[in-house]
Design an enzyme around this catalytic site. Structure first.
Site, mmCIF file in Angstrom:
data_model
loop_
_atom_site.group_PDB
_atom_site.id
_atom_site.type_symbol
_atom_site.label_atom_id
_atom_site.label_comp_id
_atom_site.label_asym_id
_atom_site.label_seq_id
_atom_site.Cartn_x
_atom_site.Cartn_y
_atom_site.Cartn_z
ATOM 1 N N THR A 104 -13.987 4.547 6.962
ATOM 2 C CA THR A 104 -14.555 3.940 5.765
ATOM 3 C C THR A 104 -14.574 2.418 5.936
ATOM 4 O O THR A 104 -13.918 1.875 6.837
ATOM 5 C CB THR A 104 -13.709 4.270 4.529
ATOM 6 O OG1 THR A 104 -12.399 3.692 4.720
ATOM 7 C CG2 THR A 104 -13.574 5.777 4.328
ATOM 8 N N LYS A 141 0.874 3.983 -3.053
ATOM 9 C CA LYS A 141 0.420 5.365 -2.877
ATOM 10 C C LYS A 141 1.542 6.362 -3.112
ATOM 11 O O LYS A 141 1.306 7.483 -3.587
ATOM 12 C CB LYS A 141 -0.212 5.541 -1.494
ATOM 13 C CG LYS A 141 -1.541 4.813 -1.339
ATOM 14 C CD LYS A 141 -2.545 5.233 -2.397
ATOM 15 C CE LYS A 141 -3.899 4.582 -2.226
ATOM 16 N NZ LYS A 141 -4.878 5.010 -3.243
ATOM 17 N N TYR A 183 0.832 -1.200 0.000
ATOM 18 C CA TYR A 183 0.000 0.000 0.000
ATOM 19 C C TYR A 183 0.871 1.256 0.000
ATOM 20 O O TYR A 183 0.634 2.186 -0.781
ATOM 21 C CB TYR A 183 -0.926 -0.009 1.214
ATOM 22 C CG TYR A 183 -1.905 1.127 1.255
ATOM 23 C CD1 TYR A 183 -3.060 1.101 0.472
ATOM 24 C CD2 TYR A 183 -1.692 2.232 2.069
ATOM 25 C CE1 TYR A 183 -3.969 2.146 0.508
ATOM 26 C CE2 TYR A 183 -2.593 3.282 2.114
ATOM 27 C CZ TYR A 183 -3.735 3.235 1.322
ATOM 28 O OH TYR A 183 -4.635 4.278 1.359
#
Length: 250
Positions: free
Chosen positions: A187, A156, A152
Site C-alpha cells: 500500500t 494497534k 504504531y
C-alpha cells in the site's frame, strides 16, 4: 456478487490502499458505501470508480474529530437510510523509537489510529440495527512487537483490545465487532515506511516478503477478509482478531 445487498457501509481511510480496495469490493457486493478520508479528492475518485454508479458517496473528514465522525454517520443515514457495516480503517504510522518520537507525533498517531475507532463506534452504534458489523483495522504489530514503530504498535494493540471490549458491550444488541490484522501489504503506507526509514524500496519490499508465503499481501486480499467479517457469513464471529499476513506471525 450480492454478499452485502441492501446494506449500507462506511469505510474510513477509504481513499487508498486497503480502504479503497474494500470500498470498491463492498460496492461490487451490493452495498451502498460512504467513503470517508482526509483526502477528499481521492475519496471522490474512489466514489466515481465504484460500481454500480451512484452507490458510493465521498466525505472529506478527519476521523480524529468528533464533529467529523458524527457527520460521516449522518451522511450514511441521510443518504442511504441506515447503517449496517462500519470499517474503521483510517490509520497512520511513524517509524521511530521512543527516543526519536515527538510527543505531538505520538498524540497524532493515537488520535488517528485509536481515538477515531472510539469516536466512529460511539456515533455509529446507535444508528445500527440488529445484525450490524464493525470491523477495525489492527495489525500484526498489534499482536506482537516491532522495531522502530512504538506509537504504531501501541495504537494497534489498543485497537485489538478495544475491539474485544466493544464486542462484549454490544453483542446483546446484535452488533458484531472484529478486527482484521494485516501483515505487510503493498500500500502507499508501506512505501511511506521505506521512505521514513531511508531504505531502498526494493530492499524494504524484500524484507516484507520474508514470511512463509514469500510475499507481501495485496489490498484486495485484505479486503476479502474484511468482507467476510462484515457479512452474514461471519454471523457467529465477534471479538476475534483475524490475522491476514501470509503466515508471518506463525
Amino acid at each position: 456478487m450480492n454478499t452485502l445487498a441492501g446494506k449500507v457501509a462506511i469505510v474510513t481511510g477509504g481513499a487508498s490502499g486497503i480502504g479503497r480496495a474494500t470500498a470498491l469490493l463492498f460496492a461490487r457486493e451490493g452495498a451502498r458505501v460512504v467513503v470517508a478520508d482526509i483526502d477528499g479528492e481521492a475519496a471522490e475518485a474512489v466514489a466515481a470508480q465504484a460500481v454500480p454508479e451512484g452507490s458510493v458517496v465521498a466525505v472529506r473528514a478527519d476521523v480524529s474529530r468528533p464533529e467529523d465522525c458524527r457527520r460521516i454517520v449522518a451522511t450514511a443515514v441521510d443518504t442511504f437510510g441506515g447503517l449496517h457495516v462500519l470499517f474503521n480503517n483510517a490509520g497512520i504510522i511513524r517509524r521511530t523509537t521512543a527516543l526519536d518520537l515527538d510527543v505531538e507525533e505520538w498524540d497524532r498517531v493515537m488520535a488517528v489510529n485509536v481515538r477515531s475507532v472510539f469516536l466512529m463506534c460511539k456515533y455509529a452504534v446507535p444508528a445500527m440495527t440488529e445484525g450490524g458489523s464493525i470491523v477495525n483495522t489492527g495489525s500484526g504489530w498489534g499482536l506482537k512487537g516491532g522495531g522502530n514503530a512504538i506509537s504504531y504498535c501501541a495504537s494497534k494493540a489498543a485497537v485489538v483490545n478495544m475491539t474485544r471490549a466493544l464486542a462484549i458491550d454490544h453483542a446483546r444488541a446484535g452488533i458484531r465487532v472484529n478486527s482484521v490484522n494485516p501483515g505487510d501489504t503493498d500500500t502507499p503506507m508501506l512505501r511511506d515506511e521505506a521512505r521514513q526509514l531511508g531504505e531502498d524500496w526494493d530492499a524494504f519490499a524484500s524484507d516484507a516478503a520474508d514470511r512463509p508465503m514469500g510475499r507481501a499481501g495485496t489490498p484486495d486480499e485484505i479486503a476479502q477478509a474484511v468482507l467476510f467479517l462484515a457479512s452474514d457469513a461471519a454471523s457467529y464471529v465477534t471479538g476475534s482478531a483475524l490475522v491476514v499476513d501470509g503466515g508471518g506471525l506463525a
